[in-house]
Write a protein that holds these residues in place. Structure first.
Motif, PDB file in Angstrom:
ATOM      1  N   THR A   1       0.833  -1.203   0.000  1.00  0.00           N
ATOM      2  CA  THR A   1       0.000   0.000   0.000  1.00  0.00           C
ATOM      3  C   THR A   1       0.865   1.248   0.000  1.00  0.00           C
ATOM      4  O   THR A   1       0.621   2.193  -0.757  1.00  0.00           O
ATOM      5  CB  THR A   1      -0.925   0.003   1.238  1.00  0.00           C
ATOM      6  OG1 THR A   1      -1.730  -1.172   1.215  1.00  0.00           O
ATOM      7  CG2 THR A   1      -1.813   1.224   1.260  1.00  0.00           C
TER       8      THR A   1
ATOM      9  N   THR B   1      -5.939  -2.349  -1.573  1.00  0.00           N
ATOM     10  CA  THR B   1      -4.790  -2.971  -0.915  1.00  0.00           C
ATOM     11  C   THR B   1      -4.793  -2.668   0.577  1.00  0.00           C
ATOM     12  O   THR B   1      -4.511  -3.546   1.398  1.00  0.00           O
ATOM     13  CB  THR B   1      -3.478  -2.482  -1.556  1.00  0.00           C
ATOM     14  OG1 THR B   1      -3.563  -2.648  -2.964  1.00  0.00           O
ATOM     15  CG2 THR B   1      -2.289  -3.262  -1.034  1.00  0.00           C
ATOM     16  N   ALA B   2      -5.150  -1.448   0.950  1.00  0.00           N
ATOM     17  CA  ALA B   2      -5.215  -1.085   2.365  1.00  0.00           C
ATOM     18  C   ALA B   2      -6.310  -1.863   3.079  1.00  0.00           C
ATOM     19  O   ALA B   2      -6.116  -2.331   4.218  1.00  0.00           O
ATOM     20  CB  ALA B   2      -5.442   0.411   2.512  1.00  0.00           C
TER      21      ALA B   2
END
Length: 57
Positions: free
Chosen positions: A20, A36-37
């Motif tokens: 991230t 992604t986070a």
């Protein structure tokens, strides 16, 4: 042996956090960064919750 899966989840979370940050630094799209986070948060929460004592074995 019971702590293998949570350990792998937390390692995955670390890789995702690094990914991230790398995406953010390289100017990737906001969608890719957010996804992604969120995966990193999910992996972290799963690993931590797996380690909490409960009614299981």
């Amino acid at each position: 042996m019971a702590a293998v899966l949570p350990t792998l989840l937390l390692i995955l979370a670390g890789v995702l956090v690094g990914g991230t940050w790398s995406l953010y630094r390289h100017g990737a799209s906001r969608g890719a960064i957010v996804i992604t986070a969120l995966l990193a948060v999910l992996a972290t929460a799963s690993g931590v919750l797996w380690l909490l004592p409960g009614e299981g074995s």
